[in-house]
Design an enzyme around this catalytic site. Structure first.
Site, PDB file in Angstrom:
ATOM      1  N   HIS A 122       0.812  -1.217   0.000  1.00  0.00           N
ATOM      2  CA  HIS A 122       0.000   0.000   0.000  1.00  0.00           C
ATOM      3  C   HIS A 122       0.842   1.262   0.000  1.00  0.00           C
ATOM      4  O   HIS A 122       0.392   2.330   0.401  1.00  0.00           O
ATOM      5  CB  HIS A 122      -1.003  -0.024   1.155  1.00  0.00           C
ATOM      6  CG  HIS A 122      -2.236  -0.789   0.780  1.00  0.00           C
ATOM      7  ND1 HIS A 122      -2.164  -2.025   0.212  1.00  0.00           N
ATOM      8  CD2 HIS A 122      -3.548  -0.476   0.852  1.00  0.00           C
ATOM      9  CE1 HIS A 122      -3.393  -2.452  -0.038  1.00  0.00           C
ATOM     10  NE2 HIS A 122      -4.252  -1.530   0.336  1.00  0.00           N
ATOM     11  N   ASP A 183      -5.413   5.187   9.936  1.00  0.00           N
ATOM     12  CA  ASP A 183      -6.833   5.329   9.601  1.00  0.00           C
ATOM     13  C   ASP A 183      -7.387   4.075   8.922  1.00  0.00           C
ATOM     14  O   ASP A 183      -8.593   3.891   8.857  1.00  0.00           O
ATOM     15  CB  ASP A 183      -7.027   6.513   8.642  1.00  0.00           C
ATOM     16  CG  ASP A 183      -6.743   7.834   9.328  1.00  0.00           C
ATOM     17  OD1 ASP A 183      -6.788   7.879  10.569  1.00  0.00           O
ATOM     18  OD2 ASP A 183      -6.474   8.809   8.614  1.00  0.00           O
ATOM     19  N   GLU A 294      -9.123  14.215  14.917  1.00  0.00           N
ATOM     20  CA  GLU A 294      -8.662  14.502  13.558  1.00  0.00           C
ATOM     21  C   GLU A 294      -9.484  15.668  13.006  1.00  0.00           C
ATOM     22  O   GLU A 294     -10.165  16.356  13.762  1.00  0.00           O
ATOM     23  CB  GLU A 294      -8.782  13.265  12.648  1.00  0.00           C
ATOM     24  CG  GLU A 294      -7.760  12.176  12.951  1.00  0.00           C
ATOM     25  CD  GLU A 294      -7.562  11.182  11.808  1.00  0.00           C
ATOM     26  OE1 GLU A 294      -8.153  11.376  10.725  1.00  0.00           O
ATOM     27  OE2 GLU A 294      -6.815  10.204  12.005  1.00  0.00           O
TER      28      GLU A 294
HETATM   29  C1  LIG Z   1      -5.952   3.618   2.448  1.00  0.00           C
HETATM   30  C2  LIG Z   1      -4.682   3.981   3.170  1.00  0.00           C
HETATM   31  C3  LIG Z   1      -4.739   4.664   4.373  1.00  0.00           C
HETATM   32  C4  LIG Z   1      -3.577   4.996   5.059  1.00  0.00           C
HETATM   33  N1  LIG Z   1      -3.676   5.637   6.257  1.00  0.00           N
HETATM   34  C5  LIG Z   1      -2.559   5.939   6.939  1.00  0.00           C
HETATM   35  C6  LIG Z   1      -2.629   6.574   8.202  1.00  0.00           C
HETATM   36  O1  LIG Z   1      -3.706   6.874   8.708  1.00  0.00           O
HETATM   37  N2  LIG Z   1      -1.480   6.845   8.851  1.00  0.00           N
HETATM   38  C7  LIG Z   1      -0.258   6.504   8.344  1.00  0.00           C
HETATM   39  O2  LIG Z   1       0.738   6.737   8.999  1.00  0.00           O
HETATM   40  N3  LIG Z   1      -0.160   5.914   7.138  1.00  0.00           N
HETATM   41  C8  LIG Z   1      -1.282   5.634   6.434  1.00  0.00           C
HETATM   42  N4  LIG Z   1      -1.176   5.036   5.210  1.00  0.00           N
HETATM   43  C9  LIG Z   1       0.164   4.843   4.629  1.00  0.00           C
HETATM   44  C10 LIG Z   1       0.749   3.514   5.013  1.00  0.00           C
HETATM   45  O3  LIG Z   1       1.200   3.533   6.341  1.00  0.00           O
HETATM   46  C11 LIG Z   1       1.950   3.221   4.118  1.00  0.00           C
HETATM   47  O4  LIG Z   1       1.557   3.293   2.779  1.00  0.00           O
HETATM   48  C12 LIG Z   1       2.533   1.857   4.399  1.00  0.00           C
HETATM   49  O5  LIG Z   1       3.742   1.763   3.700  1.00  0.00           O
HETATM   50  C13 LIG Z   1       1.621   0.774   3.938  1.00  0.00           C
HETATM   51  O6  LIG Z   1       1.955  -0.440   4.547  1.00  0.00           O
HETATM   52  P1  LIG Z   1       2.178  -1.763   3.704  1.00  0.00           P
HETATM   53  O7  LIG Z   1       2.141  -2.861   4.685  1.00  0.00           O
HETATM   54  O8  LIG Z   1       1.288  -1.873   2.547  1.00  0.00           O
HETATM   55  O9  LIG Z   1       3.691  -1.508   3.283  1.00  0.00           O
HETATM   56  P2  LIG Z   1       4.399  -1.585   1.858  1.00  0.00           P
HETATM   57  O10 LIG Z   1       3.857  -0.551   0.993  1.00  0.00           O
HETATM   58  O11 LIG Z   1       4.377  -2.966   1.347  1.00  0.00           O
HETATM   59  O12 LIG Z   1       5.883  -1.186   2.302  1.00  0.00           O
HETATM   60  C14 LIG Z   1       6.209   0.116   2.736  1.00  0.00           C
HETATM   61  C15 LIG Z   1       7.710   0.291   2.912  1.00  0.00           C
HETATM   62  O13 LIG Z   1       8.147  -0.458   4.029  1.00  0.00           O
HETATM   63  C16 LIG Z   1       9.039  -1.481   3.636  1.00  0.00           C
HETATM   64  N5  LIG Z   1       8.638  -2.671   4.371  1.00  0.00           N
HETATM   65  C17 LIG Z   1       7.510  -3.412   4.247  1.00  0.00           C
HETATM   66  N6  LIG Z   1       7.507  -4.398   5.138  1.00  0.00           N
HETATM   67  C18 LIG Z   1       8.630  -4.277   5.859  1.00  0.00           C
HETATM   68  C19 LIG Z   1       9.206  -5.004   6.935  1.00  0.00           C
HETATM   69  N7  LIG Z   1       8.598  -6.066   7.472  1.00  0.00           N
HETATM   70  N8  LIG Z   1      10.392  -4.588   7.416  1.00  0.00           N
HETATM   71  C20 LIG Z   1      11.025  -3.523   6.909  1.00  0.00           C
HETATM   72  N9  LIG Z   1      10.535  -2.804   5.892  1.00  0.00           N
HETATM   73  C21 LIG Z   1       9.354  -3.178   5.369  1.00  0.00           C
HETATM   74  C22 LIG Z   1       8.884  -1.619   2.146  1.00  0.00           C
HETATM   75  O14 LIG Z   1      10.063  -2.069   1.522  1.00  0.00           O
HETATM   76  C23 LIG Z   1       8.538  -0.217   1.745  1.00  0.00           C
HETATM   77  O15 LIG Z   1       9.690   0.560   1.634  1.00  0.00           O
HETATM   78  C24 LIG Z   1      -2.316   4.681   4.510  1.00  0.00           C
HETATM   79  C25 LIG Z   1      -2.248   4.010   3.284  1.00  0.00           C
HETATM   80  C26 LIG Z   1      -3.412   3.658   2.607  1.00  0.00           C
HETATM   81  C27 LIG Z   1      -3.307   2.966   1.310  1.00  0.00           C
END
Ligand SMILES: Cc1cc2nc3c(=O)[nH]c(=O)nc-3n(C[C@H](O)[C@H](O)[C@H](O)COP(=O)(O)OP(=O)(O)OC[C@H]3O[C@@H](n4cnc5c(N)ncnc54)[C@H](O)[C@@H]3O)c2cc1C
Ligand SMILES: *[C@@H]1O[C@H](CO)[C@@H](O)[C@H](O)[C@H]1NC(C)=O
Ligand SMILES: *[C@@H]1O[C@H](CO)[C@@H](O)[C@H](O)[C@H]1NC(C)=O
Length: 544
Positions: A122, A183, A294
């Site tokens: 994400h 969120d 918020e």
């Molecule tokens: C609908 C939506 C709502 C959101 N709301 C919020 C919010 O309210 N507050 C907020 O802070 N963020 C929010 N986000 C952002 C979100 O925190 C980041 O996009 C986060 O990266 C998504 O997590 P993911 O598990 O999909 O990680 P990914 O997108 O898969 O990875 C993110 C990054 O972390 C690295 N990574 C992944 N897993 C690991 C691991 N186990 N160890 C080390 N590095 C790793 C990846 O290489 C990449 O660089 C939101 C995103 C979306 C899509």
């Protein structure tokens, strides 16, 4: 148009051409003896990558390594950058991950093969992608089983690939839950802890990275290290908010609190920005206050994507969105108070008391009561609705800014009053936090003032559209906002930032840059990890 179709910036295309020429030469010389003839290998695949892949394939894993059907690993929520990897590791155990990284590290000094952990994918701008590299699908790492510790300082041990929604469900069985959230809960622990995890509880508990007792990390050398405030503290602080640059989080110990059953969920509207922010700042300064605070901006609200995150109480559709804002700007303050059903009366008195101190437009008080899970998982409801309309898997050119309190009025005047014509492309969140009790040793970069605002432009672009709903239009708008910030010399920091040059990253980190580079040298000396952020690129003179 080119930008929309291919998702590459000019910079990327130039590097791409440069690399291609080099690699074709390399390829012509070495292909014959590479032993690398898988269909995913193309003429631009560096020869050393083939060698690493071939030797990785001969390793035995508890999970497996996949060289086919990996297109999904080139996608993310942003849907703007698409860089396919050569292979995806589906780890079952931590040793699958450490063995893989050790292998790439040992072969690595003369290769450019990169490794990206992928959480739930994400990210917004390719941060979890590894072009022609290796992606580690963290959701495959199921073990260890979630373990909950009750007592005075309760916690849960979870896999780095676990989704927050699953942690909520599991901990609620013990009457417990994490304190600080995002969120949206369909994100992984490793993904949000690599950024910060900021939401309406952060003013009280700090971001998610403030609520972790211990981590298990696989470093860029393949070592498995347990770290905490007391043990390998430097690695612990590096990894929290560390953008995946120092290691892969394989396990996290997350602090818990007694979970409420119910939530009083409240929205009120303002037409005056100063009154709105004064009330927000007042609420976060109180000791006895709401559990979640918020807010969002509503500018001349019309258009197709309005429903995003504005859905409120599904059972009682009395919504703030019924309030028409034709041609006008409103600010919605959103608050929540947690409670147990038998404490409803005391809770209501407390809420009335707090509300009586606020100066919102009186007829715009919207109240609702929902379960704790319904409240926390609220964005998922919007997700389902948008998915049904085909409006979830669109481009998301999001922009997240952290803006010092002293500059928020200048920012609002120009951005909400001038640059933006409406908020029809998605919501704009805005709320303050006081970071005095946040851990300042993590890698997270924030403005220097105690109180700053998170301003999140959560836009969606409609595919193949032109005009005000198009990706180009929104990207241009983002650029105008950032240009304004830099011309007005605002001390703004981006959250979930994305830059293409190391100079920009250096500016982003400011006084923390030196330590960031030192930590990179210590924990990922070959710069194998999380290449999608483009912080440490091999090409160019500034690489480490
Ligand atoms: C609908 C939506 C709502 C959101 N709301 C919020 C919010 O309210 N507050 C907020 O802070 N963020 C929010 N986000 C952002 C979100 O925190 C980041 O996009 C986060 O990266 C998504 O997590 P993911 O598990 O999909 O990680 P990914 O997108 O898969 O990875 C993110 C990054 O972390 C690295 N990574 C992944 N897993 C690991 C691991 N186990 N160890 C080390 N590095 C790793 C990846 O290489 C990449 O660089 C939101 C995103 C979306 C899509
Ligand atoms: C508000 O939006 C409507 C419809 O898009 C538009 O016609 C109108 O000009 C906008 N008003 C302002 C003040 O921008
Ligand atoms: C931030 O919090 C600290 C500590 O609680 C407090 O002393 C300070 O006044 C707060 N700052 C503002 C601007 O509210």
């Amino acid at each position: 148009m080119a930008l929309k179709l291919f998702g590459f910036s000019k910079h990327v295309i130039f590097s791409f051409i440069k690399i291609t020429i080099l690699l074709i030469l390399n390829f012509m010389i070495k292909k014959a003896d590479s032993g690398c003839n898988n269909s995913v290998i193309t003429s631009i695949t560096p020869i050393q990558h083939c060698e690493i892949l071939t030797s990785l394939q001969s390793q035995s894993f508890d999970g497996h390594l996949s060289l086919q059907d990996n297109e999904y690993a080139a996608k993310d929520f942003g849907n703007i950058h698409h860089f396919p990897p050569l292979a995806v590791l589906h780890p079952k155990t931590v040793s699958d991950i450490s063995r893989t990284i050790k292998h790439v590290f040992e072969k690595g000094s003369n290769s450019e093969m990169k490794v990206a952990a992928r959480g739930h994918g994400h990210s917004l701008q390719g941060q979890a992608q590894a072009h022609q590299g290796l992606v580690i699908k963290m959701e495959s790492l199921k073990g260890p089983e979630m373990k909950i510790q009750t007592g005075e300082f309760p916690y849960v041990d979870v896999s780095g690939g676990e989704l927050w929604i699953n942690i909520l469900r599991e901990t609620l069985d013990y009457g417990l839950a994490p304190k600080s959230w995002t969120d949206y809960l369909h994100l992984t622990v490793g993904g949000t802890l690599s950024n910060a995890g900021i939401s309406g509880q952060a003013f009280k508990h700090g971001p998610q990275i403030n609520n972790v007792f211990q981590l298990e990390v696989v470093t860029g050398k393949g070592e498995v290290v347990t770290c905490s405030e007391n043990q390998n503290a430097d690695l612990f602080h590096s990894v929290l908010g560390g953008l995946g640059q120092f290691g892969i989080i394989t396990r996290a110990r997350i602090s818990l609190e007694p979970a409420p059953k119910m939530v009083k969920w409240i929205r009120v509207l303002y037409s005056d920005f100063s009154t709105f922010t004064r009330d927000q700042e007042y609420l976060i300064s109180l000791k006895d206050t709401f559990d979640y605070i918020e807010g969002f901006v509503i500018i001349n609200r019309t258009g197709i994507l309005n429903s995003w995150r504005l859905s409120f109480d599904p059972k009682d559709p009395l919504q703030a969105s019924q309030f028409s804002s034709d041609g006008k700007t409103f600010y919605c303050l959103e608050m929540a108070k947690y409670f147990k059903p038998d404490e409803a009366e005391v809770m209501n008195q407390g809420v009335d008391q707090l509300l009586s101190k606020l100066s919102y437009i009186q007829p715009t008080l919207f109240l609702s009561e929902v379960s704790y899970v319904e409240f926390l998982d609220r964005v998922h409801v919007s997700e389902m609705k948008l998915r049904a309309k085909g409006l979830w898997d669109v481009h998301h050119p999001w922009l997240n800014l952290l803006i010092p309190r002293s500059e928020i009025h200048d920012f609002a005047k120009q951005v909400f009053g001038n640059i933006l014509k409406d908020t029809s492309n998605g919501p704009i969140l805005i709320y303050p936090v006081n970071q005095t009790r946040w851990n300042s040793k993590t890698s997270l970069v924030t403005p220097e003032e105690d109180v700053f605002y998170l301003v999140a432009f959560l836009t969606s672009a409609i595919p193949f559209s032109s005009g005000e709903n198009s990706l180009e239009y929104i990207l241009n708008q983002n650029r105008r906002i950032l240009d304004f910030c830099s011309h007005a010399k605002l001390n703004v920091k981006q959250y979930l930032a994305h830059y293409t040059t190391q100079e920009e990253w250096q500016t982003h980190f400011g006084s923390k840059w030196g330590a960031f580079v030192e930590r990179k040298r210590a924990y990922d000396p070959l710069a194998l990890l999380a290449p999608g952020h483009r912080i440490f690129q091999k090409e160019g003179s500034t690489s480490i």
